[in-house]
Design an enzyme around this catalytic site. Structure first.
Site, PDB file in Angstrom:
ATOM      1  N   ASN A  22     -13.574   4.467  -1.908  1.00 33.06           N
ATOM      2  CA  ASN A  22     -13.154   4.049  -3.250  1.00 33.06           C
ATOM      3  C   ASN A  22     -14.283   3.231  -3.888  1.00 33.06           C
ATOM      4  O   ASN A  22     -14.566   2.099  -3.494  1.00 33.06           O
ATOM      5  CB  ASN A  22     -11.871   3.217  -3.086  1.00 33.06           C
ATOM      6  CG  ASN A  22     -11.379   2.631  -4.389  1.00 33.06           C
ATOM      7  OD1 ASN A  22     -12.124   2.479  -5.355  1.00 33.06           O
ATOM      8  ND2 ASN A  22     -10.110   2.300  -4.407  1.00 33.06           N
ATOM      9  N   ASP A  82      -6.019  -3.612   4.347  1.00 36.09           N
ATOM     10  CA  ASP A  82      -4.783  -2.840   4.245  1.00 36.09           C
ATOM     11  C   ASP A  82      -3.774  -3.724   3.542  1.00 36.09           C
ATOM     12  O   ASP A  82      -3.727  -4.933   3.790  1.00 36.09           O
ATOM     13  CB  ASP A  82      -4.271  -2.440   5.630  1.00 36.09           C
ATOM     14  CG  ASP A  82      -3.248  -1.322   5.527  1.00 36.09           C
ATOM     15  OD1 ASP A  82      -3.472  -0.374   4.763  1.00 36.09           O
ATOM     16  OD2 ASP A  82      -2.200  -1.394   6.191  1.00 36.09           O
ATOM     17  N   SER A  83      -3.008  -3.138   2.644  1.00 39.57           N
ATOM     18  CA  SER A  83      -2.054  -3.969   1.919  1.00 39.57           C
ATOM     19  C   SER A  83      -0.840  -3.161   1.525  1.00 39.57           C
ATOM     20  O   SER A  83      -0.804  -1.936   1.679  1.00 39.57           O
ATOM     21  CB  SER A  83      -2.716  -4.584   0.694  1.00 39.57           C
ATOM     22  OG  SER A  83      -3.251  -3.569  -0.113  1.00 39.57           O
ATOM     23  N   GLY A 164      -0.236   1.394  -8.486  1.00 45.77           N
ATOM     24  CA  GLY A 164       0.809   1.249  -7.473  1.00 45.77           C
ATOM     25  C   GLY A 164       2.103   0.679  -8.039  1.00 45.77           C
ATOM     26  O   GLY A 164       2.635   1.162  -9.051  1.00 45.77           O
ATOM     27  N   TYR A 165       2.584  -0.379  -7.412  1.00 52.35           N
ATOM     28  CA  TYR A 165       3.880  -0.956  -7.783  1.00 52.35           C
ATOM     29  C   TYR A 165       3.748  -2.041  -8.858  1.00 52.35           C
ATOM     30  O   TYR A 165       4.708  -2.747  -9.135  1.00 52.35           O
ATOM     31  CB  TYR A 165       4.558  -1.542  -6.523  1.00 52.35           C
ATOM     32  CG  TYR A 165       4.829  -0.504  -5.466  1.00 52.35           C
ATOM     33  CD1 TYR A 165       5.994   0.265  -5.504  1.00 52.35           C
ATOM     34  CD2 TYR A 165       3.924  -0.263  -4.434  1.00 52.35           C
ATOM     35  CE1 TYR A 165       6.244   1.234  -4.546  1.00 52.35           C
ATOM     36  CE2 TYR A 165       4.161   0.707  -3.468  1.00 52.35           C
ATOM     37  CZ  TYR A 165       5.322   1.447  -3.528  1.00 52.35           C
ATOM     38  OH  TYR A 165       5.567   2.418  -2.581  1.00 52.35           O
ATOM     39  N   ASP A 166       2.574  -2.177  -9.454  1.00 45.11           N
ATOM     40  CA  ASP A 166       2.355  -3.243 -10.450  1.00 45.11           C
ATOM     41  C   ASP A 166       3.407  -3.282 -11.564  1.00 45.11           C
ATOM     42  O   ASP A 166       3.856  -4.367 -11.939  1.00 45.11           O
ATOM     43  CB  ASP A 166       0.950  -3.137 -11.061  1.00 45.11           C
ATOM     44  CG  ASP A 166      -0.127  -3.657 -10.118  1.00 45.11           C
ATOM     45  OD1 ASP A 166       0.241  -4.267  -9.086  1.00 45.11           O
ATOM     46  OD2 ASP A 166      -1.320  -3.458 -10.404  1.00 45.11           O
ATOM     47  N   LYS A 186      -4.894 -10.925 -12.689  1.00 39.97           N
ATOM     48  CA  LYS A 186      -4.316 -10.407 -11.440  1.00 39.97           C
ATOM     49  C   LYS A 186      -5.181 -10.809 -10.235  1.00 39.97           C
ATOM     50  O   LYS A 186      -4.662 -11.233  -9.209  1.00 39.97           O
ATOM     51  CB  LYS A 186      -4.148  -8.875 -11.513  1.00 39.97           C
ATOM     52  CG  LYS A 186      -3.490  -8.317 -10.259  1.00 39.97           C
ATOM     53  CD  LYS A 186      -3.339  -6.811 -10.244  1.00 39.97           C
ATOM     54  CE  LYS A 186      -3.047  -6.352  -8.819  1.00 39.97           C
ATOM     55  NZ  LYS A 186      -3.049  -4.908  -8.638  1.00 39.97           N
ATOM     56  N   ARG A 192      -4.716  -9.438  -2.659  1.00 39.98           N
ATOM     57  CA  ARG A 192      -6.086  -8.989  -2.363  1.00 39.98           C
ATOM     58  C   ARG A 192      -7.105  -9.978  -2.918  1.00 39.98           C
ATOM     59  O   ARG A 192      -8.066 -10.348  -2.251  1.00 39.98           O
ATOM     60  CB  ARG A 192      -6.311  -7.589  -2.946  1.00 39.98           C
ATOM     61  CG  ARG A 192      -7.519  -6.880  -2.378  1.00 39.98           C
ATOM     62  CD  ARG A 192      -7.630  -5.443  -2.847  1.00 39.98           C
ATOM     63  NE  ARG A 192      -6.445  -4.663  -2.616  1.00 39.98           N
ATOM     64  CZ  ARG A 192      -5.469  -4.461  -3.511  1.00 39.98           C
ATOM     65  NH1 ARG A 192      -5.579  -4.933  -4.733  1.00 39.98           N
ATOM     66  NH2 ARG A 192      -4.400  -3.772  -3.213  1.00 39.98           N
TER      67      ARG A 192
END
Ligand code: IMP
Length: 221
Positions: A22, A82-83, A164-166, A186, A192
């Site tokens: 990424n 990882d998150s 994602g889930y933001d 953020k 993160r």
């Protein structure tokens, strides 16, 4: 038989491989560590490397597996993170399955909708994002950094930013979802962002640790 560590050259720049393809992540870490004597590379800087499956039961397991596998294969220090999202009323789901909660091919929107369906009628909306970062050397040892950000699952998506889930993660201190925050806002409060801020603050000591663990033992007798 006696072994003694080689002298550690504290001036020499070291290579740190980010276990990712990424480009956004690599660029972000490069920016963060730009004042340190470290050359940041990622998996695209090397030939084909077998992909490691994220089969761990915790973020810690997955981060360590990715970092240590990459370090061993390339013979260089490596960093992996990882998150994911843990929801109280769902006993910690989606957790390590956050990225494939609605199936491997699902979109972020589909994952959010699945989560909102699971949460229908539930009054306990507490949730937290967690992030674990592992920095490993080829011989096995690793440093671990963890951070968490607590919030609430909304009743419906709101906001266009982030990923994602933001859109369904409401952050009470700012009275906004993560998708309604700017990237800078953020980064200051996210799981993160906080884990990497700690790494940045400690990076001098991390470099010493890496150098000590990368120095080749010299056989003297
Ligand atoms: P990764 O380990 O950073 O790739 O994250 C795994 C999954 O967790 C992502 O695909 C997202 O679904 C979710 N996730 C992790 N961090 C965030 C975040 O900051 N916002 C929204 N979703 C996230």
């Amino acid at each position: 038989m006696f072994y003694v560590s080689c002298e550690v050259d504290v001036q020499k720049s070291i290579i740190l491989v980010i276990a990712t393809r990424n480009k956004g992540k690599t660029a972000e870490i490069k920016r963060l560590l730009k004042n340190y004597p470290v050359e940041i590379k990622d998996l695209d800087d090397f030939g084909p490397i077998p992909q490691i499956k994220e089969t761990g039961q915790t973020f810690d397991d997955n981060a360590y597996k990715k970092a240590s596998f990459t370090a061993r294969v390339l013979g260089l220090p490596a960093l992996a993170d990882d998150s994911g999202l843990l929801v109280e009323a769902l006993n910690g789901a989606p957790g390590v399955y956050s990225g494939r909660y609605a199936g491997e091919a699902a979109t972020d929107e589909e994952r959010c909708l699945k989560l909102l369906n699971e949460m229908a009628g539930k009054s306990d909306r507490r949730a937290a994002f967690e992030c674990v970062v592992s920095i490993a050397v080829p011989s096995g040892p690793a440093l671990t950094y963890e951070a968490r950000c607590e919030g609430l699952i909304t009743e419906a998506p709101s906001g266009l930013g982030g990923f994602g889930y933001d859109p369904i993660f409401f952050y009470p201190p700012h009275k906004k979802t993560f998708a309604e925050l700017t990237i800078q806002e953020k980064n200051r409060i996210s799981h993160r962002g906080k884990a990497f801020a700690e790494i940045k603050d400690e990076f001098d000591r991390i470099l010493i640790w890496i150098r000590q663990h990368m120095s080749i033992p010299e056989k003297v007798k």
